[in-house]
Design a protein around this motif. Sequence first.
Motif, mmCIF file in Angstrom:
data_model
loop_
_atom_site.group_PDB
_atom_site.id
_atom_site.type_symbol
_atom_site.label_atom_id
_atom_site.label_comp_id
_atom_site.label_asym_id
_atom_site.label_seq_id
_atom_site.Cartn_x
_atom_site.Cartn_y
_atom_site.Cartn_z
ATOM 1 N N ASN A 17 5.819 22.201 -0.671
ATOM 2 C CA ASN A 17 7.113 21.766 -0.034
ATOM 3 C C ASN A 17 8.075 22.778 0.230
ATOM 4 O OD1 ASN A 17 6.065 19.191 -0.366
ATOM 5 N ND2 ASN A 17 7.148 18.797 -2.503
ATOM 6 N N PRO A 18 7.570 23.850 0.823
ATOM 7 C CA PRO A 18 8.472 24.827 1.557
ATOM 8 C C PRO A 18 9.369 24.128 2.747
ATOM 9 C CG PRO A 18 6.311 25.127 2.362
ATOM 10 C CD PRO A 18 6.151 24.155 1.597
ATOM 11 N N MET A 19 10.402 25.074 2.817
ATOM 12 C CA MET A 19 11.309 24.704 3.915
ATOM 13 C C MET A 19 11.765 26.067 4.310
ATOM 14 S SD MET A 19 14.776 25.186 2.992
ATOM 15 C CE MET A 19 15.809 24.012 4.216
ATOM 16 N N LEU A 20 12.630 26.188 5.845
ATOM 17 C CA LEU A 20 13.157 27.289 6.155
ATOM 18 C C LEU A 20 14.771 27.023 6.624
ATOM 19 C CD1 LEU A 20 10.250 28.734 8.289
ATOM 20 C CD2 LEU A 20 11.123 29.486 6.314
ATOM 21 N N LEU A 21 15.470 27.831 6.357
ATOM 22 C CA LEU A 21 16.729 27.746 6.987
ATOM 23 C C LEU A 21 16.989 28.946 7.887
ATOM 24 C CD1 LEU A 21 19.881 26.407 6.743
ATOM 25 C CD2 LEU A 21 20.236 27.973 4.804
ATOM 26 N N PRO A 22 17.117 28.519 9.155
ATOM 27 C CA PRO A 22 17.376 29.479 10.129
ATOM 28 C C PRO A 22 18.793 30.073 10.003
ATOM 29 C CG PRO A 22 16.684 27.746 11.195
ATOM 30 C CD PRO A 22 16.996 27.296 9.770
ATOM 31 N N ALA A 46 15.877 36.809 9.214
ATOM 32 C CA ALA A 46 16.126 35.562 10.012
ATOM 33 C C ALA A 46 16.287 34.095 9.598
ATOM 34 C CB ALA A 46 14.930 35.506 11.275
ATOM 35 N N TYR A 47 15.453 34.148 8.354
ATOM 36 C CA TYR A 47 15.097 32.983 7.596
ATOM 37 C C TYR A 47 15.606 33.133 6.286
ATOM 38 C CZ TYR A 47 12.836 31.414 12.159
ATOM 39 O OH TYR A 47 12.551 31.110 13.070
ATOM 40 N N VAL A 48 15.944 32.033 5.743
ATOM 41 C CA VAL A 48 15.859 31.793 4.031
ATOM 42 C C VAL A 48 14.584 30.748 3.980
ATOM 43 C CG1 VAL A 48 16.971 31.201 1.943
ATOM 44 C CG2 VAL A 48 18.252 32.316 3.899
ATOM 45 N N ALA A 49 13.694 31.030 3.144
ATOM 46 C CA ALA A 49 12.563 30.460 2.533
ATOM 47 C C ALA A 49 13.062 29.730 1.598
ATOM 48 C CB ALA A 49 11.195 31.136 2.650
ATOM 49 N N VAL A 50 12.653 28.289 1.107
ATOM 50 C CA VAL A 50 13.112 27.959 -0.208
ATOM 51 C C VAL A 50 11.575 27.021 -0.536
ATOM 52 C CG1 VAL A 50 14.317 26.103 -1.636
ATOM 53 C CG2 VAL A 50 15.359 27.746 0.056
ATOM 54 N N PHE A 51 11.302 27.036 -1.612
ATOM 55 C CA PHE A 51 9.842 26.395 -2.049
ATOM 56 C C PHE A 51 9.760 26.004 -3.501
ATOM 57 C CE2 PHE A 51 9.616 30.751 -1.393
ATOM 58 C CZ PHE A 51 8.951 31.538 -2.503
ATOM 59 N N ARG A 52 9.098 25.012 -3.741
ATOM 60 C CA ARG A 52 8.763 24.995 -5.315
ATOM 61 C C ARG A 52 7.441 25.693 -5.681
ATOM 62 N NH1 ARG A 52 6.466 18.856 -6.826
ATOM 63 N NH2 ARG A 52 5.729 19.437 -9.073
ATOM 64 N N LEU A 53 7.718 26.085 -6.932
ATOM 65 C CA LEU A 53 6.442 26.725 -7.518
ATOM 66 C C LEU A 53 6.488 25.872 -8.902
ATOM 67 C CD1 LEU A 53 7.934 30.080 -6.948
ATOM 68 C CD2 LEU A 53 5.761 29.851 -6.586
ATOM 69 N N SER A 54 5.246 25.413 -9.150
ATOM 70 C CA SER A 54 4.868 24.661 -10.206
ATOM 71 C C SER A 54 3.457 24.760 -10.827
ATOM 72 C CB SER A 54 4.863 23.088 -10.017
ATOM 73 O OG SER A 54 4.616 22.357 -10.856
ATOM 74 N N ASN A 55 3.521 24.729 -12.008
ATOM 75 C CA ASN A 55 2.102 24.826 -12.993
ATOM 76 C C ASN A 55 1.188 23.602 -12.728
ATOM 77 O OD1 ASN A 55 3.274 23.556 -14.559
ATOM 78 N ND2 ASN A 55 3.055 25.000 -16.137
ATOM 79 N N PHE A 56 1.705 22.686 -12.202
ATOM 80 C CA PHE A 56 1.202 21.416 -12.032
ATOM 81 C C PHE A 56 1.400 20.368 -11.060
ATOM 82 C CE2 PHE A 56 1.725 16.750 -13.103
ATOM 83 C CZ PHE A 56 0.579 16.468 -13.535
ATOM 84 N N ALA A 57 0.556 19.569 -10.430
ATOM 85 C CA ALA A 57 1.001 18.550 -9.431
ATOM 86 C C ALA A 57 -0.058 17.648 -9.790
ATOM 87 C CB ALA A 57 0.650 19.100 -8.100
ATOM 88 N N ASN A 58 0.569 16.221 -9.796
ATOM 89 C CA ASN A 58 -0.217 15.064 -10.261
ATOM 90 C C ASN A 58 -1.168 14.786 -8.906
ATOM 91 O OD1 ASN A 58 -0.590 13.425 -12.282
ATOM 92 N ND2 ASN A 58 0.288 11.568 -11.043
ATOM 93 N N CYS A 59 -1.390 15.353 -7.922
ATOM 94 C CA CYS A 59 -2.128 15.066 -6.984
ATOM 95 C C CYS A 59 -3.528 15.857 -7.135
ATOM 96 C CB CYS A 59 -1.739 15.819 -5.580
ATOM 97 S SG CYS A 59 -1.118 17.111 -5.363
#
Length: 239
Positions: A17-22, A46-59
Amino acid sequence: ESRERPNLDDHPLYIYNPMLLPLNKEIMDETIIRDLTLGEEDSTVAYVAVFRLSNFANCHGPGRGVPETFRNYLGIALLDKDLNIVKDRAHGNYLNVIIDVNQDLFDANWNYCKIPKHPEFSLLKQWMQDCQLIAAHPKLSKTRNQLILLCNEYAWPVLLQRERAPTRVAPMDDGKHDKSKIYFKNKYGRGLHLTAIRHPNELLEYGKNLHFFTAGADANGPGFLEIWAAGPHTVLPVT
């Protein structure tokens, strides 16, 4: 099977779930931009990227439950217009960091990290997932001068700065919440510092993958918060 390993340092991390803030000078206050560009006229940020890092995903293992080693981290990076991570000119390191927000909140005695709201997560303190960074503006202004960190159903004002950025006071820092400030530690990387102006505020009961957006051509129209984007799909007005 890597999530079964007892040593957390042996777990690979996955980006979600990454997102960008211009960093848009037309709608964003120059103080936020200067915090991240250091005021350099030829800055490539030009942007700030924000994202989740995890060692697990239920999918990747539906129905198997959440292991005790379940961890979620906040990733932040500064990107250029081509979406490449920017290097710090002074030190040569890439400007991306990983922060263990959940652990830092626990260390700061944030109450929700100690209340077992959900049995499966009561000991794991992993409330903060799928974060977004929002540039907000006060009701009487059209200039976005305050960064808000939104993680699941929690939101709170923050200050994000480069190393060597001048010390300043954020607009929502009224001096009444000094004991609630949290100086997040970088678990990985250097060059960026994230500070919580106050403790998180719960927006609603049980939310995930919330998305904030505004309507209007100038991006200063009414605001909306998308709840549970995967369904049931709900949108609430934000004032």
